[in-house]
Motif scaffolding. Structure first.
Motif, PDB file in Angstrom:
ATOM      1  N   UNK A 262       0.864  -1.188   0.000  1.00 22.91           N
ATOM      2  CA  UNK A 262       0.000   0.000   0.000  1.00 22.91           C
ATOM      3  C   UNK A 262       0.900   1.237   0.000  1.00 22.91           C
ATOM      4  N   UNK A 263       0.858   1.985  -1.102  1.00 23.22           N
ATOM      5  CA  UNK A 263       1.758   3.138  -1.182  1.00 23.22           C
ATOM      6  C   UNK A 263       1.058   4.454  -0.890  1.00 23.22           C
ATOM      7  N   UNK A 264      -0.285   4.464  -0.947  1.00 20.03           N
ATOM      8  CA  UNK A 264      -0.937   5.758  -0.725  1.00 20.03           C
ATOM      9  C   UNK A 264      -2.392   5.613  -0.320  1.00 20.03           C
ATOM     10  N   UNK A 265      -2.864   6.599   0.451  1.00 25.57           N
ATOM     11  CA  UNK A 265      -4.280   6.693   0.788  1.00 25.57           C
ATOM     12  C   UNK A 265      -4.762   8.024   0.228  1.00 25.57           C
ATOM     13  N   UNK A 266      -5.844   7.978  -0.538  1.00 25.47           N
ATOM     14  CA  UNK A 266      -6.304   9.178  -1.243  1.00 25.47           C
ATOM     15  C   UNK A 266      -7.151  10.056  -0.322  1.00 25.47           C
ATOM     16  N   UNK A 267      -7.299  11.339  -0.680  1.00 27.61           N
ATOM     17  CA  UNK A 267      -8.154  12.225   0.124  1.00 27.61           C
ATOM     18  C   UNK A 267      -9.626  11.797   0.037  1.00 27.61           C
TER      19      UNK A 267
END
Lengths: 893, 123
Positions: A262-267
């Protein structure tokens, strides 16, 4: 000359300025007063007084200097704090004496402000600014549809080759991305959990131009072959499924058997394709197998170059599509059209017209509300003419009267505004709660729209204040004796005759009737929808989608090896009546397939929808057979090429001939990842029609075949239970996981709830809103009719007095007033009926079959309701008029 | 009645006649004697009306403010006889007009009131 001349207009300005900066002026005056006192003291001392006596004598002679301070401020400013308090107390007392008036005015203002703000907030967030993406207004998608069939039946899924061709050949887009959905299985200790996944093409995150909330979005390097597998997660998923776990980032998840980081969590507002997780993928030229063994299809999203219209884009895309149709003719109808749709159309669609209809209704309601408040204020002003004349005679100045009324109007306006804000806030919450799911873009966040709220507040407060001040202006303009004589003259310029007010009432009645007719039609339409026979019994049925790990379930045999024991296990659960497999959840249809029937030739293409089922399907859903029989367990297990068709199929393609024993070819089965060779099926049974195309449109021809003929396609599980279906959920899950812990149960729930959500939520929402606004309109109309009549009656008190003095009975007076009111109501009803008939066309699209826009029952019913309400509104002032004492009324002549 | 309509009366508790009259007297004094400061006006009115009017001299300033706002008088800082800083008030052209109107009103009303009172006195 250094004269400090203050012309009259500036006197007012000076007073206004006096509100804010009286300090310097005060010190000027203090200086003068001090000098004056000093001179007096000097004078008394010169006359022989002691200094002490002189100073007290001076103060005596000058008078109370504190008193002067107040006098001065009174002259100089509009309001002193003390006076404001006094006026406020007076206003509250005065409004307290006419509580009904105050309540009606406040409620009217509040309803107008609240309703219009709430609805406009919804519209703004859903229709006008739903997407947080850069250049969202220019984002469009393409749809191809058979010229002979409706646009709705077209496809918007493309092979990866088509995507690449559109991306390379077009002249109208400055960016194209694509996404394909995939049910992603996330392996946990106990069993598998499903994610809504989306495979996204390179450049997707750059296209939307939104950075990650935590971590990073995908880079071009993440798409390269051999790059470490990664994914990005949606905010909502992080919150709801992982409890906002801050340590989630950079963790590795096993998704569909691949370890991904998991490289990112979006707004919060990023939810492209409604997915929980986004997985990078570079589409290749070859036709790939996608989800559940179906050919992979991509949803294409392009951003138009600035200045390019949808029509231009459609023309450009048609050129490319014509070329593509030659390469893979099986994917294209013989005659097709391309259409270009805005991103918002993906979800809003039909809902849009509902919302705009309601916006128009609400805007009119706000107008009606303001007109009502104006009328109420005028009516009250008329009945208080004497009070104000008396005040003026006793010496109250115009400024004083204005101030008094201003405070009174402001008390009303502010209370109304406060109520309005509450209604807007609460209304918005309930609208959001009642809103059908999946009808609005998941990106849109519905919240109170501050500019709209401010606008409506200003409009409503201004109305109250402007019309509230009318009596003061009148008191200033008129001869003070006037109110004591006949008061048949007008009050304000635009209202010089009663015609204006009458027109407002006629319009109010017309608008309200139109709203009520709309609400009535939608209600009948909704009732008609509930009456549509679904053809199946959804009560006591548990439904869930099953996600089989794609790597282990490719062939029909593999799928059967899971379902046979699993279904057997589920059937042994106490409370379970029956269980079945299917490829589609009711109430919607399955995959569309071209068909042929042995021995029948035809020009046009024949289609039917196709479903794979297990042996218990028709029993679980209680779908009755017309002729023939269902598949037996043995036939299912042997994957016999047998088919069951619905009545529509039989009547469409056999025209009364018995279809049993005929053979039908199902073309779609050849194109699957696990194809069925020679897909000729013998028809063994005909069942009654089951809704498979929504409630509004006619049932499509449908074919059911054993699920064992192919390993491809969606898999769902239907379980008929004796009790509440969800009570079985845990047992069913254990039964599934006991058979294969890698299978996930997605979207479990009661079938009844699902059908209600899918079929009824939209119409119910429209009908509910229209009913609420229809009722609001009715309330406002009663207020409107009442206030105008009350006003007119108050002005006619003397006339009524004369009539009664001359021998008119009370009943005559009542009749007189009611006749005057009903004349307006009747005129309004006539206009409203006309408008309803004209507007009927607009609403026709939202009505279900069998309900006509000029439905007589609705028209008669709503007209009666409105006339009755109008009569009631007339009755109150009429009764008051009848109580007029001729002696009192005439005393002022 | 005229004054009430103009609405400059601010406190119903005070005698209307006195207030209206004070305005009139100040206008008349300024008209007759030219620019005056508040103390001078108070002295002049006291002089003329001694033993008849019990004048609270502070009300002179209220009256002056009111007249200023109507634009009937103007004000200017200057130096008084004993070298003190003082505000001098003078009547304006509009003030002159107002004075004429008010004077005529006053005479008419006082004439009527006088006649009525005489009538009562004789009966």
């Amino acid at each position: 000359m250094g004269y400090e001349r203050i012309p009259r207009p500036r006197a007012f300005a000076a007073r206004v300025a006096g509100l804010f900066g009286p300090r310097k002026r005060d010190s000027d005056l203090d200086e003068e007063v001090q000098a004056h006192l000093q001179l007096l003291v000097d004078r008394f001392v010169a006359q022989g007084m002691s200094r002490e006596d002189a100073s007290s004598a001076a103060r005596r002679q000058f008078g109370n200097s504190m008193r002067l301070q107040e006098d001065r401020r009174e002259v100089r400013t509009l309001v002193s704090v003390e006076d404001l308090g006094r006026d406020l107390r007076y206003a509250l007392r005065s409004l307290g004496r006419s509580r009904a008036f105050a309540a009606v005015a406040i409620a009217t203002l509040g309803l107008g402000i609240g309703a219009s703000t709430a609805i406009f907030s919804v519209i703004d967030n859903v229709l006008l600014e739903p997407f947080p993406y850069k250049g969202a207004a220019r984002m469009v998608f393409l749809r191809i549809h058979d010229s002979a069939r409706g646009e709705e039946a077209g496809r918007q899924g493309y092979t990866s080759n088509e995507i690449l061709e559109f991306a390379e050949q077009n002249h109208v887009f400055d960016g194209i991305i694509a996404a394909s959905d995939d049910l992603v299985l996330y392996k946990q200790r106990e069993g598998a959990e499903p994610f809504d996944g989306a495979h996204v093409t390179p450049g997707t995150f750059e296209f939307f131009g939104m950075p990650a909330l935590h971590g990073r979005v995908m880079q071009p390097a993440d798409y390269l072959p051999g790059a470490p597998p990664v994914f990005v997660m949606r905010y909502k998923t992080w919150i709801e499924r992982f409890n906002r776990d801050p340590g989630l980032l950079n963790k590795t998840f096993e998704l569909n058997g691949v370890a991904r980081t998991l490289i990112g969590i979006m707004p919060p507002r990023f939810s492209w394709y409604g997915a929980d997780v986004w997985i990078p993928e570079t589409p290749g030229r070859e036709v790939a197998t996608g989800y559940a063994g179906m050919p992979a299809r991509w949803f294409l999203l392009g951003r138009l170059k600035p200045g390019v219209s949808k029509a231009q884009a459609a023309a450009d895309a048609t050129v490319i599509a014509n070329h593509l149709a030659k390469i893979r003719p099986q994917d294209y109808p013989a005659h097709f059209q391309m259409s270009v749709k805005a991103l918002g159309d993906t979800v809003v669609g039909r809902f849009e017209s509902t919302l705009y209809t309601i916006l128009a209704a609400v805007g009119l309601l706000l107008l009606i509300g303001c007109a009502n408040v104006a009328n109420l204020m005028l009516a009250r002003a008329t009945s208080r003419e004497k009070e104000f004349a008396l005040r003026a005679v006793l010496g109250a100045g115009r400024a004083r009267l204005l101030r008094l009324l201003l405070v009174e109007s402001l008390v009303l306006a502010i209370s109304g505004a406060a109520l309005g804000v509450l209604i807007a806030w609460g209304g918005l919450k309930s609208i959001v709660a009642a809103m059908p799911q999946d009808t609005i873009p998941s990106e849109s966040v519905i919240e109170l729209n501050a500019p709209v709220l401010v606008f409506t507040l200003v409009v409503a407060v201004l109305t109250a204040v402007v019309f509230g001040l009318a009596p003061a202006l009148q008191a200033a303009r008129r001869d003070l004796n006037d109110p004591l004589r006949d008061s048949g003259k007008g009050v304000l310029g635009g209202f010089r005759t009663g015609r204006m007010r009458d027109t407002v009432v006629v319009i109010e009645v017309a608008v309200s009737l139109t709203l009520l007719v709309g609400a009535g039609l939608l209600m009948r339409s909704f009732v008609a929808l509930r009456d549509v026979h679904l053809g199946l019994q959804a009560e006591h049925v548990l439904q869930t989608q099953l996600s089989l790990p794609a790597d282990r379930y490719k062939t029909a045999a593999q799928v059967r090896e899971f379902f046979e024991p699993m279904l057997a296990r589920v059937k042994t659960i106490p409370g379970v009546v029956d269980a079945a497999e299917s490829s589609v959840l009711p109430p919607y249809n399955g995959a569309d397939s071209k068909i042929e029937i042995l021995g029948k030739s035809h020009q046009d293409e024949w289609h039917a929808v196709l479903q794979n089922i297990s042996e218990g399907y028709f029993r679980v859903l209680r779908i009755p057979f017309k002729t023939g029989r269902a598949f037996s367990e043995a036939e299912i297990n042997d994957a016999r090429k047998l088919a069951v068709v619905n009545e529509t199929f039989a009547s469409t393609y056999f025209h009364g001939e018995d279809p049993i024993g005929h053979r039908v070819k199902l073309g779609a089965l050849e194109t699957l990842a696990d194809p069925t060779r020679e897909p000729w099926f013998e028809i063994v049974g005909v069942v009654a029609d089951v809704t498979n195309n929504g409630l509004q449109d006619s049932v499509l021809p449908e074919v059911w075949v054993p699920y064992t003929v192919t390993g491809s396609g969606d898999k769902v599980l239907l379980v008929r239970s004796q009790q509440i279906p969800m009570a079985l959920m845990n047992d069913v899950r254990q039964a599934v996981w006991a058979t294969d812990a890698g299978v996930a149960l997605a979207f479990p729930g009661a079938l009844e709830d699902r059908i209600s959500q899918q079929l009824y939520a939209g119409p119910r929402f429209g009908f509910l809103l229209m009913t609420i606004f229809g009722c609001l309109g009715l309330i406002l109309v009663s207020v409107g009719v009442y206030s105008v009549l009350a006003y007119a009656t108050a002005r006619k008190t003397h006339e009524i007095g004369i009539r009664m003095a001359l021998g008119a009975e009370r009943s005559d007076v009542v009749r007189l007033v009611i006749r005057a009111g009903m004349r307006l109501v009747t005129a309004g009803v006539a206009v409203g009926l006309l408008v309803s008939l004209l507007l009927g066309r607009a609403i026709e699209a939202e009505l279900s079959r069998g309900v006509k826009p000029y439905d007589p029952e609705t028209l008669v019913g709503t007209t009666l309701l409105l006339v009755a309400t109008g009569a009631l509104a007339c009755w109150i002032p009429a009764r008051r008029a009848a109580r007029v004492d001729p002696m009192v009324a005439l005393r002022y002549e | 009645m005229e004054r009430a309509k103009e609405g400059e009366m601010t406190d119903a508790k005070r005698s209307e006649v006195l207030q209206g009259t004070l305005d009139l007297m100040i206008l008349k004094t300024l008209h007759a004697l030219g620019p005056q400061h508040g103390f001078g006006l108070a002295r002049r009115i006291e002089q003329v009306s001694r033993d008849v009017l019990q004048l609270n001299e502070g009300t002179v300033y209220t009256s002056l403010l009111r007249l200023l706002q109507q634009g009937w008088i103007a004000a200017e800082w200057g130096t008084s006889e004993n070298n003190r800083r003082a505000k001098f008030y003078s009547i304006t052209a509009r003030g002159e007009k107002q004075l004429a109107v008010e004077t005529e009103n006053w005479e008419r009303i006082s004439g009527v009131v006088g006649r009525v009172l005489r009538l009562e006195g004789e009966s």
